[in-house]
Design a protein around this motif. Sequence first.
Motif, PDB file in Angstrom:
ATOM      1  N   GLY A 199       0.798  -1.216   0.000  1.00 44.59           N
ATOM      2  CA  GLY A 199       0.000   0.000   0.000  1.00 44.59           C
ATOM      3  C   GLY A 199       0.827   1.260   0.000  1.00 44.59           C
ATOM      4  O   GLY A 199       0.648   2.149  -0.842  1.00 44.59           O
ATOM      5  N   THR A 200       1.762   1.337   0.934  1.00 40.64           N
ATOM      6  CA  THR A 200       2.553   2.561   1.102  1.00 40.64           C
ATOM      7  C   THR A 200       3.856   2.568   0.321  1.00 40.64           C
ATOM      8  O   THR A 200       4.429   3.630   0.082  1.00 40.64           O
ATOM      9  CB  THR A 200       2.883   2.761   2.593  1.00 40.64           C
ATOM     10  N   GLY A 201       4.353   1.385  -0.029  1.00 46.17           N
ATOM     11  CA  GLY A 201       5.655   1.299  -0.684  1.00 46.17           C
ATOM     12  C   GLY A 201       6.815   1.430   0.276  1.00 46.17           C
ATOM     13  O   GLY A 201       7.979   1.435  -0.149  1.00 46.17           O
ATOM     14  N   GLN A 202       6.545   1.530   1.574  1.00 44.33           N
ATOM     15  CA  GLN A 202       7.615   1.690   2.560  1.00 44.33           C
ATOM     16  C   GLN A 202       8.356   0.377   2.744  1.00 44.33           C
ATOM     17  O   GLN A 202       7.771  -0.685   2.901  1.00 44.33           O
ATOM     18  CB  GLN A 202       7.045   2.153   3.895  1.00 44.33           C
ATOM     19  N   TRP A 203       9.687   0.481   2.776  1.00 42.02           N
ATOM     20  CA  TRP A 203      10.535  -0.697   2.846  1.00 42.02           C
ATOM     21  C   TRP A 203      10.823  -1.137   4.276  1.00 42.02           C
ATOM     22  O   TRP A 203      11.041  -0.306   5.153  1.00 42.02           O
ATOM     23  CB  TRP A 203      11.876  -0.443   2.156  1.00 42.02           C
ATOM     24  N   THR A 204      10.830  -2.439   4.483  1.00 42.69           N
ATOM     25  CA  THR A 204      11.474  -3.046   5.644  1.00 42.69           C
ATOM     26  C   THR A 204      12.895  -3.354   5.205  1.00 42.69           C
ATOM     27  O   THR A 204      13.110  -3.956   4.144  1.00 42.69           O
ATOM     28  CB  THR A 204      10.754  -4.339   6.065  1.00 42.69           C
ATOM     29  N   SER A 205      13.870  -2.923   5.979  1.00 43.65           N
ATOM     30  CA  SER A 205      15.258  -3.028   5.547  1.00 43.65           C
ATOM     31  C   SER A 205      16.116  -3.713   6.603  1.00 43.65           C
ATOM     32  O   SER A 205      15.673  -3.964   7.717  1.00 43.65           O
ATOM     33  CB  SER A 205      15.813  -1.634   5.239  1.00 43.65           C
ATOM     34  N   THR A 206      17.346  -4.015   6.226  1.00 46.27           N
ATOM     35  CA  THR A 206      18.278  -4.683   7.117  1.00 46.27           C
ATOM     36  C   THR A 206      19.642  -4.014   7.013  1.00 46.27           C
ATOM     37  O   THR A 206      20.025  -3.546   5.935  1.00 46.27           O
ATOM     38  CB  THR A 206      18.392  -6.183   6.776  1.00 46.27           C
ATOM     39  N   GLY A 207      20.352  -3.968   8.103  1.00 48.64           N
ATOM     40  CA  GLY A 207      21.629  -3.263   8.119  1.00 48.64           C
ATOM     41  C   GLY A 207      22.767  -4.008   7.443  1.00 48.64           C
ATOM     42  O   GLY A 207      23.688  -3.394   6.910  1.00 48.64           O
ATOM     43  N   ARG A 208      22.706  -5.353   7.439  1.00 48.22           N
ATOM     44  CA  ARG A 208      23.810  -6.145   6.903  1.00 48.22           C
ATOM     45  C   ARG A 208      23.506  -6.789   5.555  1.00 48.22           C
ATOM     46  O   ARG A 208      24.398  -7.347   4.928  1.00 48.22           O
ATOM     47  CB  ARG A 208      24.185  -7.244   7.914  1.00 48.22           C
ATOM     48  N   GLY A 209      22.281  -6.720   5.120  1.00 50.86           N
ATOM     49  CA  GLY A 209      21.965  -7.242   3.801  1.00 50.86           C
ATOM     50  C   GLY A 209      21.301  -8.599   3.784  1.00 50.86           C
ATOM     51  O   GLY A 209      20.611  -8.938   2.831  1.00 50.86           O
ATOM     52  N   SER A 210      21.559  -9.422   4.825  1.00 54.01           N
ATOM     53  CA  SER A 210      21.013 -10.776   4.883  1.00 54.01           C
ATOM     54  C   SER A 210      21.338 -11.509   3.573  1.00 54.01           C
ATOM     55  O   SER A 210      22.295 -11.180   2.884  1.00 54.01           O
ATOM     56  CB  SER A 210      19.508 -10.740   5.159  1.00 54.01           C
TER      57      SER A 210
END
Length: 342
Positions: free
Chosen positions: A50-61
Amino acid sequence: MSTVPAATGPQDRTAAAPSWADAALERVLGRVAVTRTEVGDRFPLFADPGTGQWTSTGRGSWTGGFWAGLLWLRARYTGTGSDREDAVRFTDRLTHWVDADTATRGLIFWYGTALADTPQAAALRTRAAQACRNAYDRELGLVPWGSAFGGPRLLARVDGVPGMVPLLASVDPQAARSHLRRHLELCVEESRRCWSWRYETPVGWMPCDDPPPGWSRGPAWLRLAVADATHRLGTDDLAGAMSHLPQEQAVPPADAAHPEGPLDTSAAAITATALLKLGHREWALTLLDELVSTHVTADGRLLKGCYDLASGTATQHELIWGDFFLAYALAALTGLVDPHEA
């Protein structure tokens, strides 16, 4: 939305590409610029539909290489120094995964460096390939799944095959061939379809239920690995194994056991890339046309990707690897990259 400048040079496009492919590639790579601004120094993982907001990670996984690969695609498309600097920066940040005990180093380092044009990225890819060769277990005939993400180390998982095949092939073709063949034997040539196997002494290989037999990305990952093996290892006797895989003509459900459940567009994008590598252009076009016309938004977001249906994680979202493989397939169609480049 940030507008992507048009690429220059006749070598960047082919007349055979459908008109919608150019427009779609511009939208998808425009989304990369928006994502880069939002996540800053973090790695995007999945975005809310809906919003396009990302869930992110600091190391990249295990997905960090796809973000670096997308940045390299955008840098090649725009030709701008700032885009190239971003690609270099995020590729360098993958370095800490070189010695991590995980077969997903194939995903991280192959797709994160294959499109790069710097000596540093080439050296990083070689270091990672050598580390994976050192992790190759000759008795088991593969690079084990590893312990970096917890759980038992001696697993054979289908998502440990793509990327690992071309990465290993660059330093040890025999190990690459063995790694692929052992996974094919377990995952599609046994009487029971299973995408993950655990090795136990003295019993041997035991099937696991996670991911489930109907998992959408199981056949997609294997088809991609076979495509790379056919090109890089001269392995042309894999038709039998490929015949065991479903012949997806549309975006598949995330789990075939739940055909009315969520779809997984990321599996279709992976499959389309594999099909282009294998020379099945019309089949790939069918999948890509459906993705672009039905599941890509006006601002370049590929929706309806399913991260993990069992846990309910990001079941209808934009996924970073879905974006990468869609962008790569479109780039291959339009001549921006060679299908076998990554």
